[in-house]
Design a protein around this motif. Sequence first.
Motif, PDB file in Angstrom:
ATOM      1  N   ASN A 166      86.500  95.635 126.927  1.00  0.00           N
ATOM      2  CA  ASN A 166      85.343  96.524 126.844  1.00  0.00           C
ATOM      3  C   ASN A 166      85.609  97.738 125.955  1.00  0.00           C
ATOM      4  N   SER A 167      86.895  98.029 125.696  1.00  0.00           N
ATOM      5  CA  SER A 167      87.223  99.149 124.806  1.00  0.00           C
ATOM      6  C   SER A 167      87.098  98.761 123.339  1.00  0.00           C
ATOM      7  N   MET A 168      86.979  97.483 123.070  1.00  0.00           N
ATOM      8  CA  MET A 168      86.897  96.993 121.684  1.00  0.00           C
ATOM      9  C   MET A 168      85.437  97.074 121.229  1.00  0.00           C
ATOM     10  N   LYS A 169      85.098  98.220 120.615  1.00  0.00           N
ATOM     11  CA  LYS A 169      83.713  98.522 120.259  1.00  0.00           C
ATOM     12  C   LYS A 169      83.562  98.700 118.751  1.00  0.00           C
ATOM     13  N   ILE A 170      82.331  98.525 118.306  1.00  0.00           N
ATOM     14  CA  ILE A 170      81.971  98.785 116.913  1.00  0.00           C
ATOM     15  C   ILE A 170      80.687  99.607 116.897  1.00  0.00           C
ATOM     16  N   VAL A 171      80.638 100.612 116.020  1.00  0.00           N
ATOM     17  CA  VAL A 171      79.423 101.411 115.846  1.00  0.00           C
ATOM     18  C   VAL A 171      78.617 100.806 114.703  1.00  0.00           C
ATOM     19  N   LYS A 172      77.378 100.449 115.005  1.00  0.00           N
ATOM     20  CA  LYS A 172      76.480  99.933 113.966  1.00  0.00           C
ATOM     21  C   LYS A 172      75.814 101.118 113.264  1.00  0.00           C
ATOM     22  N   LEU A 173      75.952 101.159 111.933  1.00  0.00           N
ATOM     23  CA  LEU A 173      75.412 102.249 111.130  1.00  0.00           C
ATOM     24  C   LEU A 173      74.437 101.705 110.100  1.00  0.00           C
ATOM     25  N   ASN A 174      73.479 102.548 109.705  1.00  0.00           N
ATOM     26  CA  ASN A 174      72.532 102.173 108.656  1.00  0.00           C
ATOM     27  C   ASN A 174      72.688 103.157 107.506  1.00  0.00           C
ATOM     28  N   HIS A 175      72.955 102.619 106.308  1.00  0.00           N
ATOM     29  CA  HIS A 175      73.129 103.456 105.123  1.00  0.00           C
ATOM     30  C   HIS A 175      72.151 103.007 104.047  1.00  0.00           C
ATOM     31  N   LYS A 176      71.038 103.749 103.937  1.00  0.00           N
ATOM     32  CA  LYS A 176      70.005 103.429 102.948  1.00  0.00           C
ATOM     33  C   LYS A 176      69.528 101.995 103.098  1.00  0.00           C
ATOM     34  N   GLY A 177      69.329 101.554 104.358  1.00  0.00           N
ATOM     35  CA  GLY A 177      68.818 100.212 104.601  1.00  0.00           C
ATOM     36  C   GLY A 177      69.885  99.139 104.679  1.00  0.00           C
ATOM     37  N   GLU A 178      71.124  99.514 104.396  1.00  0.00           N
ATOM     38  CA  GLU A 178      72.233  98.557 104.461  1.00  0.00           C
ATOM     39  C   GLU A 178      73.000  98.740 105.766  1.00  0.00           C
ATOM     40  N   GLN A 179      73.379  97.611 106.415  1.00  0.00           N
ATOM     41  CA  GLN A 179      74.100  97.661 107.683  1.00  0.00           C
ATOM     42  C   GLN A 179      75.587  97.835 107.436  1.00  0.00           C
ATOM     43  N   LEU A 180      76.178  98.826 108.123  1.00  0.00           N
ATOM     44  CA  LEU A 180      77.618  99.048 108.079  1.00  0.00           C
ATOM     45  C   LEU A 180      78.164  99.043 109.497  1.00  0.00           C
ATOM     46  N   TYR A 181      79.455  98.713 109.623  1.00  0.00           N
ATOM     47  CA  TYR A 181      80.088  98.641 110.942  1.00  0.00           C
ATOM     48  C   TYR A 181      81.373  99.457 110.938  1.00  0.00           C
ATOM     49  N   LEU A 182      81.465 100.387 111.881  1.00  0.00           N
ATOM     50  CA  LEU A 182      82.641 101.240 112.008  1.00  0.00           C
ATOM     51  C   LEU A 182      83.380 100.865 113.288  1.00  0.00           C
ATOM     52  N   LYS A 183      84.616 100.420 113.166  1.00  0.00           N
ATOM     53  CA  LYS A 183      85.398  99.988 114.327  1.00  0.00           C
ATOM     54  C   LYS A 183      85.954 101.195 115.073  1.00  0.00           C
ATOM     55  N   ILE A 184      85.783 101.166 116.406  1.00  0.00           N
ATOM     56  CA  ILE A 184      86.401 102.177 117.269  1.00  0.00           C
ATOM     57  C   ILE A 184      87.730 101.611 117.760  1.00  0.00           C
ATOM     58  N   PRO A 185      88.827 102.362 117.633  1.00  0.00           N
ATOM     59  CA  PRO A 185      90.125 101.822 118.088  1.00  0.00           C
ATOM     60  C   PRO A 185      90.082 101.467 119.581  1.00  0.00           C
ATOM     61  N   GLY A 186      90.562 100.277 119.925  1.00  0.00           N
ATOM     62  CA  GLY A 186      90.647  99.871 121.323  1.00  0.00           C
ATOM     63  C   GLY A 186      91.875 100.474 121.983  1.00  0.00           C
ATOM     64  N   ASP A 187      92.066 100.186 123.272  1.00  0.00           N
ATOM     65  CA  ASP A 187      93.245 100.707 123.963  1.00  0.00           C
ATOM     66  C   ASP A 187      94.493  99.933 123.530  1.00  0.00           C
ATOM     67  N   PRO A 188      95.684 100.387 123.903  1.00  0.00           N
ATOM     68  CA  PRO A 188      96.930  99.723 123.448  1.00  0.00           C
ATOM     69  C   PRO A 188      96.999  98.238 123.805  1.00  0.00           C
ATOM     70  N   LEU A 189      96.436  97.857 124.953  1.00  0.00           N
ATOM     71  CA  LEU A 189      96.499  96.459 125.366  1.00  0.00           C
ATOM     72  C   LEU A 189      95.681  95.562 124.444  1.00  0.00           C
ATOM     73  N   SER A 190      94.616  96.097 123.854  1.00  0.00           N
ATOM     74  CA  SER A 190      93.735  95.273 123.017  1.00  0.00           C
ATOM     75  C   SER A 190      94.481  94.654 121.841  1.00  0.00           C
ATOM     76  N   ASN A 191      95.384  95.432 121.224  1.00  0.00           N
ATOM     77  CA  ASN A 191      96.162  94.893 120.096  1.00  0.00           C
ATOM     78  C   ASN A 191      97.109  93.783 120.547  1.00  0.00           C
ATOM     79  N   LYS A 192      97.655  93.924 121.762  1.00  0.00           N
ATOM     80  CA  LYS A 192      98.538  92.887 122.299  1.00  0.00           C
ATOM     81  C   LYS A 192      97.749  91.604 122.584  1.00  0.00           C
ATOM     82  N   ILE A 193      96.535  91.764 123.069  1.00  0.00           N
ATOM     83  CA  ILE A 193      95.696  90.593 123.346  1.00  0.00           C
ATOM     84  C   ILE A 193      95.371  89.868 122.049  1.00  0.00           C
ATOM     85  N   LEU A 194      94.999  90.621 121.015  1.00  0.00           N
ATOM     86  CA  LEU A 194      94.697  90.009 119.716  1.00  0.00           C
ATOM     87  C   LEU A 194      95.913  89.279 119.164  1.00  0.00           C
ATOM     88  N   SER A 195      97.080  89.893 119.310  1.00  0.00           N
ATOM     89  CA  SER A 195      98.305  89.268 118.820  1.00  0.00           C
ATOM     90  C   SER A 195      98.606  87.981 119.586  1.00  0.00           C
TER      91      SER A 195
END
Length: 527
Positions: A486-515
């Motif tokens: 649940n800590s693995m989040k992304i912020v959806k942004l709009n820039h002049k009609g174009e969709q952008l995504y900004l990643k929020i850093p997850g907790d330390p365990l999230s990187n271990k899970i991905l690995s």
Amino acid sequence: MWAKITKARGHKYLQIIHSYRDAQGVPRQKVLWNAGRIDNYNRKDLEKIGMKLLELSGSQCVDFNNLEGEAVVNWGYAIYKRLWEEFELEKIMNKIISKTKVQFSLNDSVFHMVIQHLLEPCSKLKTYEKQQDYLGIKEVELNSLYRSLDLLAENKEKIEEDIYFKNRNLFNMEIDVAYYDVTTFYFESVKQDSIKEFGYSKDCKFNQVQVVMGLFVDCEGRPIGYELFRGNIFDGKTLEKSLKILKERFKIRRVIIVADRGINSKNNLLKLKTLGYGYIVASRLKSMSKEIINEALEEKGYTEVSDEGFKYKVINYNNIINGEEHSERLIITYSEKRAKKDRADRNRLLQKTAKLLKYPSKIEASNKRGGKKYIKLTGNKKWELDRKAIETSERFDGYYAIQTSEMKVSPKEILQKHHGLWKIEESFRIMKSNLEVRPIFHWTEKRIRGHFVLCFLAFLLERELEFRLKNKGINASPNKIRDSLNSMKIVKLNHKGEQLYLKIPGDPLSNKILSAMKMASPKNVSK
């Protein structure tokens, strides 16, 4: 690409030049952008130049004045999506839907409900309303969620079998042990029907109807299959039907069933032997014959296992079932730690006993459970402390008996396998707390059964992820795993009609899970 300053009419101009060779190999130059007079630059002009340079270099250009936030969404569910694909659950769902006239995607509907159940359990209506909380998940109609429950209920056994046979390599298919236990799930209701009924509640909800579940898990705690029973059925009577899961549906011919004393009856043990299964079950030492009890409590013959006061003794004996003798072994264990707990438990009951003796009417008004077990009625119809019952209880402090049909398996291995019972006890705890099987927001039998299939699928994915992390040396509880995803989040942004995504850093365990799952994290900013 480089910058060039040129002079014209007494002024300096900035140009962005691109150098290249033509088809004949002759060096050439091309003006990519005329940036205007240098002496006229102000702050906005410099910002414009910087943005243009980034654009020409191929980098992503963002004007923060035109940046708008839209939503914060979860992408951590992709971990479970990977497991969903590995278990080939989409194929299973598509196979079910292909035999119906249903138009919606069963896979998308069930997957979304499972993900919601894993990450934030809630009602199906709330699940429908929260679809936008997950990045890229396919939207489904509310009616599709409810209709999916009906299809899950109708295909429960087929789903279990397909998962098991399609994924034999994920399970320990040299399976030698299956753990079995029974628990109850209650409803906020007193309305009885074909499945909801009053019965002995393991949640102490005796004034509400319930269902009973018998569950098999493998040696790693992953679910194999389950059965639902009416709420008033006794634990021991669930085993016969549940064994058909192993014998008839999963074709498991030889396995040792490990269970608690709830299923330990002569009738059940005979059924296990008849089907060719072995068993390791907790036994009621106090119910054994006087000879067995005396031998069990005799100091001689014990093998010391540790310096912490743990030891065991093996007693071979013949268990007479329906007039026939069956060779069995009793593994009697003694633990100083357990003895201290038994004494502490009895002292608490004796405190209640003392209070009850002050108010005899409370003793007569109920059975002899709890503190009442140490009270007896004298000849002159007065209640008094039953000292003999206390002495008998003290005699068994620290002792525990395990009954088994396995004559060739070493005692230490028997103890180890029986110790694994905590896995299924933990399984029920996870289902009741972390996955929140309760509260159940359905009242018809088919929807209730469909809801439990959903919980089974969610539990399978959660246990598999937990197992894979453990194999990588990562010990994480279901709660920590859920919080991390649940800590693995992304912020959806709009820039002049174009969709952008900004990643929020997850907790330390999230990187271990991905690995551990061999999955890459999204870029910090991406389109």
